[in-house]
Design an enzyme around this catalytic site. Sequence first.
Site, PDB file in Angstrom:
ATOM      1  N   ASN A 187     -14.652 -14.138   4.274  1.00 29.98           N
ATOM      2  CA  ASN A 187     -15.921 -13.427   4.073  1.00 29.98           C
ATOM      3  C   ASN A 187     -15.820 -11.910   4.175  1.00 29.98           C
ATOM      4  O   ASN A 187     -16.757 -11.256   4.601  1.00 29.98           O
ATOM      5  CB  ASN A 187     -16.992 -13.954   5.038  1.00 29.98           C
ATOM      6  CG  ASN A 187     -17.287 -15.411   4.810  1.00 29.98           C
ATOM      7  OD1 ASN A 187     -17.205 -15.891   3.693  1.00 29.98           O
ATOM      8  ND2 ASN A 187     -17.606 -16.121   5.872  1.00 29.98           N
ATOM      9  N   ALA A 188     -14.687 -11.368   3.766  1.00 27.76           N
ATOM     10  CA  ALA A 188     -14.532  -9.907   3.754  1.00 27.76           C
ATOM     11  C   ALA A 188     -14.737  -9.326   2.364  1.00 27.76           C
ATOM     12  O   ALA A 188     -14.708  -8.118   2.199  1.00 27.76           O
ATOM     13  CB  ALA A 188     -13.147  -9.523   4.280  1.00 27.76           C
ATOM     14  N   LYS A 235     -12.862 -10.404  -0.517  1.00 25.66           N
ATOM     15  CA  LYS A 235     -11.611 -10.355  -1.276  1.00 25.66           C
ATOM     16  C   LYS A 235     -11.834 -10.674  -2.754  1.00 25.66           C
ATOM     17  O   LYS A 235     -11.352  -9.949  -3.626  1.00 25.66           O
ATOM     18  CB  LYS A 235     -10.594 -11.336  -0.676  1.00 25.66           C
ATOM     19  CG  LYS A 235     -10.099 -10.951   0.704  1.00 25.66           C
ATOM     20  CD  LYS A 235      -9.131 -11.961   1.282  1.00 25.66           C
ATOM     21  CE  LYS A 235      -9.723 -13.319   1.507  1.00 25.66           C
ATOM     22  NZ  LYS A 235     -10.831 -13.389   2.467  1.00 25.66           N
ATOM     23  N   GLU A 263      -6.669 -16.301  -3.461  1.00 26.55           N
ATOM     24  CA  GLU A 263      -6.155 -17.359  -2.585  1.00 26.55           C
ATOM     25  C   GLU A 263      -4.630 -17.335  -2.522  1.00 26.55           C
ATOM     26  O   GLU A 263      -3.962 -18.359  -2.531  1.00 26.55           O
ATOM     27  CB  GLU A 263      -6.654 -18.745  -3.036  1.00 26.55           C
ATOM     28  CG  GLU A 263      -8.164 -18.861  -3.150  1.00 26.55           C
ATOM     29  CD  GLU A 263      -8.916 -18.715  -1.833  1.00 26.55           C
ATOM     30  OE1 GLU A 263      -8.282 -18.774  -0.767  1.00 26.55           O
ATOM     31  OE2 GLU A 263     -10.149 -18.550  -1.883  1.00 26.55           O
TER      32      GLU A 263
END
Length: 192
Positions: free
Chosen positions: A12-13, A15, A88
């Site tokens: 949850n940053a 990315k 990912e």
Amino acid sequence: MAKLYYYYSAMNAGKSTVLLQSAHNYQERGMDVLLLTASIDDRFETGKISSRIGISAEASLFDKNTNIPELVKSRNESNALSCILIDESQFLTKEQVYDLSEIVDNLHIPVLAFGIRTDFQGELFEGSQALLAWSDKLIELKTVCHCGSKATMVIRMNEQGIPVKEGAQVEIGGNDRYLSVCRKHFKEAVRD
């Protein structure tokens, strides 16, 4: 000069948002990019990189058996690639990260890899470990813990919201299964 970049963080940053913005920047200048995402992550739509803020893009899938140099060669023959963006990236193998470094060094194509650094037990993923070792540039994307401190760790929770301390390293999930926290709250959650 092309470089291998590793953008890492807890969950949850943003990315995927940064990745999609980077892809947009190349594409609006008429440059071709290759977007890759892990086939194991089926939380949204397979073959799509999606951000929590609602933007998405089609992507090629990779798994541990994907020959990334062949994929790049095939794609590069039809239209010269300006950049490779990987979502990912923690799910890459060590060999795939090495192959990415070869693509950067020999084909001079920049590679931007985005991923989580550690799992729910505080251990590095194979892809993350290799990217931390082989990348030219490390960029930390920040998110916050519920206490307001920088979140650097991830807690896996069961259906009742209780932290899980054991299990397979990879279990796909989102906010329903994982919580980004600071180191202090990570240690408190995993203490027996």
